[in-house]
Design an enzyme around this catalytic site. Structure first.
Site, PDB file in Angstrom:
ATOM      1  N   HIS A 180       0.841  -1.206   0.000  1.00 23.40           N
ATOM      2  CA  HIS A 180       0.000   0.000   0.000  1.00 23.40           C
ATOM      3  C   HIS A 180       0.872   1.251   0.000  1.00 23.40           C
ATOM      4  CE1 HIS A 180       0.346   0.633   4.435  1.00 23.40           C
ATOM      5  NE2 HIS A 180       0.122  -0.662   4.581  1.00 23.40           N
ATOM      6  N   ASP A 210       0.183   4.333   1.244  1.00 20.74           N
ATOM      7  CA  ASP A 210       0.105   5.301   2.344  1.00 20.74           C
ATOM      8  C   ASP A 210       0.779   4.798   3.604  1.00 20.74           C
ATOM      9  OD1 ASP A 210      -1.894   3.286   2.514  1.00 20.74           O
ATOM     10  OD2 ASP A 210      -3.006   4.483   3.957  1.00 20.74           O
ATOM     11  N   ASP A 217       6.013   0.256   7.437  1.00 23.45           N
ATOM     12  CA  ASP A 217       4.686  -0.274   7.113  1.00 23.45           C
ATOM     13  C   ASP A 217       4.020   0.713   6.160  1.00 23.45           C
ATOM     14  OD1 ASP A 217       2.045  -0.986   6.977  1.00 23.45           O
ATOM     15  OD2 ASP A 217       1.583  -0.493   9.056  1.00 23.45           O
ATOM     16  N   GLU A 265      -4.733   2.380   2.437  1.00 23.27           N
ATOM     17  CA  GLU A 265      -4.998   1.147   3.196  1.00 23.27           C
ATOM     18  C   GLU A 265      -5.207   1.436   4.663  1.00 23.27           C
ATOM     19  OE1 GLU A 265      -3.919  -2.438   5.621  1.00 23.27           O
ATOM     20  OE2 GLU A 265      -2.911  -0.512   5.578  1.00 23.27           O
ATOM     21  N   GLU A 266      -4.437   2.378   5.193  1.00 22.09           N
ATOM     22  CA  GLU A 266      -4.436   2.601   6.645  1.00 22.09           C
ATOM     23  C   GLU A 266      -5.660   3.362   7.132  1.00 22.09           C
ATOM     24  OE1 GLU A 266      -2.422   1.083   8.380  1.00 22.09           O
ATOM     25  OE2 GLU A 266      -0.446   0.929   7.454  1.00 22.09           O
ATOM     26  N   ASP A 276       2.820  -6.772   3.288  1.00 23.71           N
ATOM     27  CA  ASP A 276       2.397  -5.892   4.382  1.00 23.71           C
ATOM     28  C   ASP A 276       2.374  -6.583   5.741  1.00 23.71           C
ATOM     29  OD1 ASP A 276       1.499  -3.545   5.512  1.00 23.71           O
ATOM     30  OD2 ASP A 276      -0.603  -3.876   4.990  1.00 23.71           O
ATOM     31  N   HIS A 313       2.366   2.030  13.406  1.00 24.32           N
ATOM     32  CA  HIS A 313       1.282   2.972  13.732  1.00 24.32           C
ATOM     33  C   HIS A 313       1.599   3.785  14.978  1.00 24.32           C
ATOM     34  CE1 HIS A 313      -1.859   0.303  11.418  1.00 24.32           C
ATOM     35  NE2 HIS A 313      -0.716   0.436  10.791  1.00 24.32           N
TER      36      HIS A 313
HETATM   37 ZN   LIG Z   1       0.392  -1.765   6.457  1.00 18.00          ZN
END
Ligand SMILES: [Zn+2]
Length: 485
Positions: free
Chosen positions: A76, A78, A115, A145-146, A169, A457
């Site tokens: 992904h 983003d 990530d 995606e996030e 991922d 995150h």
């Molecule tokens: Zn991810």
């Protein structure tokens, strides 16, 4: 950036350095997408974007490998924008600043975006590197995606030619993923009324900080402290003794991150201030005893502040605190089918207090649909008891494991050949986009691999440099070994 160019494999790290230099939080992926599309064109690769912005790049097979099964490498575009409150950083404008700390690569005060930046860099490096051998190859880079998985939701049939998809991922070298949890968002909106604050009252801001936070799926089994829950509990236990009047409350800022910080603005009678400070100290000792092994830097303090607004009326305050205090959080059930994996969980991700209502945002995950539905029904029931308006939305499917997956078997075999040990075949309690790819591409054979990333995150996100090399070895060996059609 010079530090990164010393690392191996070099083409991968060069791309990662470039990715860090172009801001790409969710919903701000255009600059990075443009860079990648322009680069693909200069390399004369077939390249197309679809209606939702996903990028697809095709690279012809290495000579002699044209009859292999076509493979898509997927990542992904983003990244999750998270920073510590003390860090000055505008994610839409400022580059991420990676730095090497021993065996790990980290970012200064922010998420690193390993990530899924490492996965994206590996896919671009496969395109760029003329020594990697492969059959017909596609690179699929998806949008947002996030935040809402808009890219995966919008993926149309008959665009990909691949029969095999390698998702990049996942976040543990040595593990090969063959399934993942689905998720659903949940919002409770509780109407509140306000009243003037008595003139003599002190206005204080109570702050709970220093929790570790982390990924609301992959880290949920760790039992980390959720700042909003812990602060709500303080109010539930001490509001009567201290006669606190709540003016503001906020915790967390992403539904898929475990909140590290929460704060509340309260009005309190001057003669109660000492008792409040004591109650905070007592509660901090309780927290240190409960969560210190994992959240060792937890702090709780109250500081004078000013506020011109009104406080919640007692009844609204009770409903709000009760609702937040009683809303479950964390692991709901472990899986019987995949031992050691969480089956169902939820994360209270964001809590805000507006003029006329309180909002509580949760993200529920489960390996099975009925697990999600169970938690949704609990939260509807709680909302009904509290008088809140409740709504579930944005449901996405899990990726049901396929025990007969040929690409999973091949990945296991190649891993064993390369490293002399078996990889751990796993199901992950987090959302991968693979579940959504099944809809337009029901016959796609999928597997997910990646390097070791901890603290995704959160500003503690880091990637293990050595594991990136192992991941690259596995990926390139796998591409070489893909069988003929
Ligand atoms: Zn991810």
């Amino acid at each position: 950036m010079s530090e990164l160019s010393q690392l191996s494999p070099q083409p991968l790290w060069d791309f990662f350095a470039k990715i860090c230099s172009i801001p790409h939080p969710s919903y701000h992926e255009e600059a990075l997408a443009t860079y990648i599309v322009d680069w693909a064109k200069t390399q004369q690769f077939w390249c197309e974007r679809d209606a939702v912005g996903n990028i697809l790049i095709r690279k012809p097979a290495t000579a002699g490998m044209e009859n292999r099964k076509p493979v898509a490498l997927q990542a992904h575009l983003d990244m999750v924008p998270q920073k510590n409150n003390a860090t000055e950083h505008d994610f839409a404008r400022d580059p991420i600043q990676p730095w090497v700390d021993g065996e790990w690569l980290k970012a200064r005060g922010t998420t690193l975006g390993a990530d899924n930046g490492i996965g994206m860099a590996s896919a671009l490096a496969v395109l760029a590197d003329k020594t990697v051998e492969h059959g017909p190859l596609e690179v699929l880079l998806t949008m947002t995606e996030e935040a809402g998985m808009e890219g995966a939701f919008g993926l149309q049939p008959n665009w990909l030619q691949a029969e095999i998809l390698i998702n990049t991922d996942s976040e543990e070298e040595g593990e090969v993923y063959m399934g993942c949890a689905g998720g659903i968002d949940f919002l409770s909106e509780l109407p509140i009324s306000r009243v003037d604050i008595p003139a003599q009252h002190l206005i204080l801001e109570i702050s709970l900080k220093g929790l570790r936070g982390g990924h609301s799926g992959a880290d949920i089994h760790l039992g980390l402290g959720n700042a909003t829950k812990l602060l709500a509990r303080f109010f539930a236990e001490s509001r009567d003794k201290l006669d606190l009047q709540l003016i503001d409350f906020k915790g967390g800022n992403l539904r898929n991150a475990i909140p590290r910080e929460a704060s509340a603005v309260v009005a309190v009678a001057p003669e109660q201030e000492a008792a409040l400070q004591q109650a905070l100290q007592d509660y901090l000792s309780i927290l240190q005893n409960e969560v210190a092994p994992k959240d060792k830097n937890v702090t709780l303090s109250a500081q004078a502040t000013s506020h011109s607004g009104q406080a919640l009326v007692a009844e609204s305050q009770d409903r709000f605190i009760n609702l937040l205090n009683v809303t479950p959080n964390g692991v709901i059930r472990n899986s019987d089918v995949a031992p050691g994996v969480v089956e169902t969980s939820l994360n209270i991700g964001i809590v805000t207090l507006e003029e006329n209502q309180a909002k509580i945002y949760c993200l529920i995950r489960s390996l099975i649909d009925s697990g999600k539905e169970y938690v949704v029904s609990m939260l509807h029931s709680l909302g009904a008891l509290a008088g809140a308006k409740t709504e579930a939305s944005g449901s996405y499917p899990g990726w049901q494991p396929d025990a007969n997956s040929a690409i999973m078997a091949l990945t296991r075999e190649i891993y064993l050949d390369l490293f002399g040990k078996k990889p751990n075949i796993q199901v992950i309690h987090a959302g991968l986009e693979c579940g959504l790819f099944r809809e337009p591409y029901p016959h796609l054979d999928m597997v997910s691999i990646g390097p070791t990333i901890t603290g995704p995150h959160s500003p503690d996100e880091q990637v293990h440099i050595g594991s990136v090399g192992l991941y690259w070895q596995l990926l390139t060996a796998l591409l070489k070994a893909v069988p003929t059609k």
